[in-house]
Scaffold this motif. Structure first.
Motif, PDB file in Angstrom:
ATOM      1  N   VAL B  22       0.788  -1.139  -0.168  1.00  0.00           N
ATOM      2  CA  VAL B  22      -0.042  -0.084   0.134  1.00  0.00           C
ATOM      3  C   VAL B  22       0.861   1.166   0.069  1.00  0.00           C
ATOM      4  CG1 VAL B  22      -1.861   1.182   1.328  1.00  0.00           C
ATOM      5  CG2 VAL B  22      -2.024  -1.119   1.321  1.00  0.00           C
ATOM      6  N   THR B  23       1.924   1.198   0.957  1.00  0.00           N
ATOM      7  CA  THR B  23       2.689   2.291   1.177  1.00  0.00           C
ATOM      8  C   THR B  23       3.557   2.473  -0.333  1.00  0.00           C
ATOM      9  OG1 THR B  23       4.378   1.149   1.998  1.00  0.00           O
ATOM     10  CG2 THR B  23       2.851   2.149   3.629  1.00  0.00           C
ATOM     11  N   LYS B  24       4.002   1.445  -0.864  1.00  0.00           N
ATOM     12  CA  LYS B  24       4.585   1.563  -2.206  1.00  0.00           C
ATOM     13  C   LYS B  24       3.753   2.449  -3.431  1.00  0.00           C
ATOM     14  CE  LYS B  24       7.528  -1.250  -5.128  1.00  0.00           C
ATOM     15  NZ  LYS B  24       6.630  -2.336  -5.943  1.00  0.00           N
ATOM     16  N   ILE B  25       2.478   1.713  -3.342  1.00  0.00           N
ATOM     17  CA  ILE B  25       1.478   2.392  -4.322  1.00  0.00           C
ATOM     18  C   ILE B  25       1.309   3.810  -4.256  1.00  0.00           C
ATOM     19  CG2 ILE B  25      -0.926   2.479  -5.214  1.00  0.00           C
ATOM     20  CD1 ILE B  25      -0.829  -0.713  -4.554  1.00  0.00           C
ATOM     21  N   LEU B  26       1.230   4.275  -2.896  1.00  0.00           N
ATOM     22  CA  LEU B  26       1.119   5.667  -2.615  1.00  0.00           C
ATOM     23  C   LEU B  26       2.220   6.491  -3.020  1.00  0.00           C
ATOM     24  CD1 LEU B  26      -0.529   5.423   0.929  1.00  0.00           C
ATOM     25  CD2 LEU B  26      -1.613   5.850  -1.167  1.00  0.00           C
ATOM     26  N   LYS B  27       3.589   5.939  -2.740  1.00  0.00           N
ATOM     27  CA  LYS B  27       4.688   6.595  -3.002  1.00  0.00           C
ATOM     28  C   LYS B  27       5.101   6.775  -4.497  1.00  0.00           C
ATOM     29  CE  LYS B  27       9.658   6.401  -3.235  1.00  0.00           C
ATOM     30  NZ  LYS B  27      10.269   5.674  -4.619  1.00  0.00           N
ATOM     31  N   GLU B  28       4.501   5.585  -5.137  1.00  0.00           N
ATOM     32  CA  GLU B  28       4.651   5.745  -6.614  1.00  0.00           C
ATOM     33  C   GLU B  28       3.765   7.008  -7.195  1.00  0.00           C
ATOM     34  OE1 GLU B  28       5.796   1.035  -7.378  1.00  0.00           O
ATOM     35  OE2 GLU B  28       3.774   1.778  -7.824  1.00  0.00           O
ATOM     36  N   ASN B  29       2.667   7.390  -6.435  1.00  0.00           N
ATOM     37  CA  ASN B  29       1.854   8.156  -6.827  1.00  0.00           C
ATOM     38  C   ASN B  29       2.113   9.764  -6.216  1.00  0.00           C
ATOM     39  OD1 ASN B  29      -0.399   7.022  -8.903  1.00  0.00           O
ATOM     40  ND2 ASN B  29       0.225   5.382  -7.583  1.00  0.00           N
ATOM     41  N   ASN B  30       3.309   9.592  -5.727  1.00  0.00           N
ATOM     42  CA  ASN B  30       3.692  10.898  -4.982  1.00  0.00           C
ATOM     43  C   ASN B  30       2.609  11.382  -4.050  1.00  0.00           C
ATOM     44  OD1 ASN B  30       5.613  12.892  -4.879  1.00  0.00           O
ATOM     45  ND2 ASN B  30       4.894  14.028  -6.657  1.00  0.00           N
ATOM     46  N   ILE B  31       2.098  10.400  -3.344  1.00  0.00           N
ATOM     47  CA  ILE B  31       1.097  10.901  -2.186  1.00  0.00           C
ATOM     48  C   ILE B  31       1.940  10.708  -0.853  1.00  0.00           C
ATOM     49  CG2 ILE B  31      -0.607  10.068  -0.867  1.00  0.00           C
ATOM     50  CD1 ILE B  31      -1.875   8.903  -3.947  1.00  0.00           C
TER      51      ILE B  31
END
Ligand code: ZN
Lengths: 431, 144
Positions: B22-31
């Motif tokens: 989850v945190t990885k997906i958020l990072k990839e979307n610059n969140i």
């Protein structure tokens, strides 16, 4: 009622007739089908050992495998040249099963299908649209000749081309629709897409068969079309459609017991179940000439009700089959079918999604866990509500199965799939 | 001012790596995750968080087949000192409101703490508390 003089026999009269016909059938099969003679000889049973209906348990079962080994005509009691017709059931694996009919068999079959239709309130004034495929499959010709016998007007549309089917329904104004329940639903959906008001069409009765369907499906069909939807049951190995059918009280399907003797057995122990309990349906034909069948294991799981029906018939009623014996699991001594799990999930708004049952041994005891893929409807951001949903699922399962299962929510698409469908049972118990 | 804060909730199985994903997906979307809370059991967890771009986070997680929900919560400013939380809860108690759950985070840069509150009825809670508690708006999670 098409044949009230037999349809209204009481239990005693039915059983008397069945015994007389059973004795005849066993003699006939023994003398005319080598496979039966060999089977009976090998366990030293003679046809004259059958003196009561209960004695039937002395006879060996017949299975699809017997048909396969004696392919194509080895189970026939008549020379194929003397027969009137051949049909076949599509085998999901390997060769299909070949079945045959004498002139008299076809006559019996038409009578039984006429009975089936009359049972649901179809009469000689009805116009019947048959959307079953015509061919080796017993559904098309079976319904066709039976409905002709009843005196109805038959439109042999056959299967496929839904737009044309709908055109014929709106133009020719049939009152009865014959097809599989899933095809009827497809017709209803197509009507909706074409903006035809379903209430503007002339249909009033649906005779649906050839595949198992649920009460929820009945509700859906009766909402989508202006019909009452009736179930009927049959299989080509014993004849085709016309083994049993619902009357207008829709309280189980009346088995035409003057032509078929049925038993319900535990598919595991092969012993008869207690009266009224679920088990595998076993059928013995009582009047067939070309292909007498003794104790055919249908693999369908159902239960019997032998009490008198509100329609006046005493002929036993079988419930809609709840599954196939091949899919049965035994969990802590209780028989469980995937369809029961589906029913439980269906009863809870929004739950219906992919599931899997994992069976394990825990200190010699069965441990069963139901994995349910979570979806938006059953996911809450509050733990209290999330737990409540889990409890609801557990409670519903306990009510329907009679045993408790562990329930775990898993992420979507996390269950192992084969051909797009989640694998339903993972049995890690060993034997 | 819009006092309703969009919170994202995600269902995660208690399996290695799911939280990380989850945190990885958020990072990839610059969140940027501003506040986070995990309620878990043996089998699964409910991950809740507030981010600078809730809509983007929602869509990105959905695309990866996570079960995601958006819900509305209140964010109250709290003094970062002993008794700060207690005083706030006292006010809520007196207003006779039911809290479903709370979690907090400290904004070190700004020198204060924030408490995130989920009420049964968010509008009722806001009306009863707005004069006694300083609520933050969605902007706060974007800028600070
Ligand atoms: Zn009846």
């Amino acid at each position: 009622m098409f044949e009230p003089e037999v349809e209204l026999l009481n239990r005693e009269q039915i059983e008397e007739l069945q015994l007389e016909r059973l004795k005849k059938t066993v003699h006939y099969a023994y003398n005319n089908v080598r496979a039966y003679k060999e089977k009976l000889d090998s366990i030293k049973i003679k046809p004259q050992d059958i003196k009561s209906l209960q004695d039937i348990i002395k006879l060996p079962f017949t299975t699809k495998e017997d048909f396969r080994q004696n392919y194509p005509y080895g189970m026939f009691a008549k020379d194929v040249k003397s027969l009137a017709r051949i049909h076949a059931s599509s085998g999901t694996t390997g060769k299909s099963t070949i079945v045959g009919y004498t002139k008299k068999d076809l006559d019996t079959w038409s009578n039984l299908v006429a009975r089936l239709a009359a049972c649901a309130g179809v009469g000689s004034d009805d116009i019947v649209h048959i959307a079953f495929g015509y061919g080796l499959f017993t559904g098309g010709f079976g319904l066709h000749y039976g409905l002709e016998k009843l005196g109805a007007t038959v439109i042999p549309v056959s299967s496929g081309n839904t737009r044309r089917q709908i055109q014929l329904i709106t133009d020719l104004k049939p009152t009865v629709l014959v097809c599989t329940p899933s095809y009827a639903l497809h017709i209803a959906e197509t009507l909706r897409k074409e903006n035809i008001d379903p209430n503007s069409i002339s249909l009033r009765i649906g005779l649906f068969g050839a595949e198992p369907w649920s009460e929820q499906m009945r509700k859906k069909l009766e909402e989508a079309l202006p019909i009452k939807a009736y179930d009927n049951y049959g299989l080509s190995e014993v004849m085709g459609p016309g083994v049993s059918a619902e009357c207008t009280y829709q309280n189980g399907m009346h088995i035409f017991e003057d032509h078929f003797l049925v038993e319900i057995i535990d598919p595991d122990t092969l012993d008869p179940v207690k009266e009224g309990e679920y088990g595998e349906l076993v059928i013995t034909t009582l009047t067939k000439e070309a292909l007498p069948v003794i104790r055919y294991r249908t693999r369908d799981i159902t239960k019997l009700d032998k009490s008198k029906c509100a329609c006046g018939r005493y002929m036993a009623r079988m419930s809609k089959p709840i599954g196939r014996s091949d899919d049965m699991m035994i969990i802590r001594g209780v028989n469980v079918f995937p369809t029961q799990i589906e029913e439980a999930l269906f009863n809870i708004e929004g739950v219906m999604s992919a599931y899997q049952i994992v069976l394990e041994k825990e200190e010699a005891l069965d441990k069963a866990t139901l994995l349910v893929e979570v979806n938006e409807n059953i996911f809450f951001d509050e733990m209290k509500q999330q737990r409540l949903m889990l409890e609801k699922i557990k409670y519903e399962l306990k009510t329907i199965l009679g045993i408790e299962l562990d329930v775990k929510l898993v992420e979507p698409y996390s269950l192992e799939r084969s051909e797009g469908k989640a694998k339903r049972i993972i049995d890690k118990r060993g034997i | 001012m819009d006092y309703k804060i969009t919170q994202i909730s995600v269902f995660i199985e208690n399996k290695k790596g799911r939280f990380y994903n989850v945190t990885k997906i958020l990072k990839e979307n610059n969140i940027n995750i501003r506040a986070l809370n995990l309620a878990d059991t043996n089998d699964f967890g409910i991950l809740r968080f507030c981010v600078n771009k809730p809509e983007v986070a929602y869509e990105a997680l959905k695309k990866e087949h996570f079960i995601v929900k958006k819900n509305e919560i209140l964010a109250a400013l709290m003094e970062d000192r002993p008794g700060g939380l207690m005083e706030l809860l006292e006010i809520i108690n007196e207003a006779d409101l039911n809290i479903e759950y709370v979690y907090t985070f400290v904004n070190a840069k700004a020198g204060h703490a924030v408490i995130l509150l989920k009420f049964e009825n968010i509008d009722e809670a806001y009306e009863k508390l707005k004069n006694k508690i300083h609520f933050l708006d969605q902007e706060y999670f974007i800028e600070n």
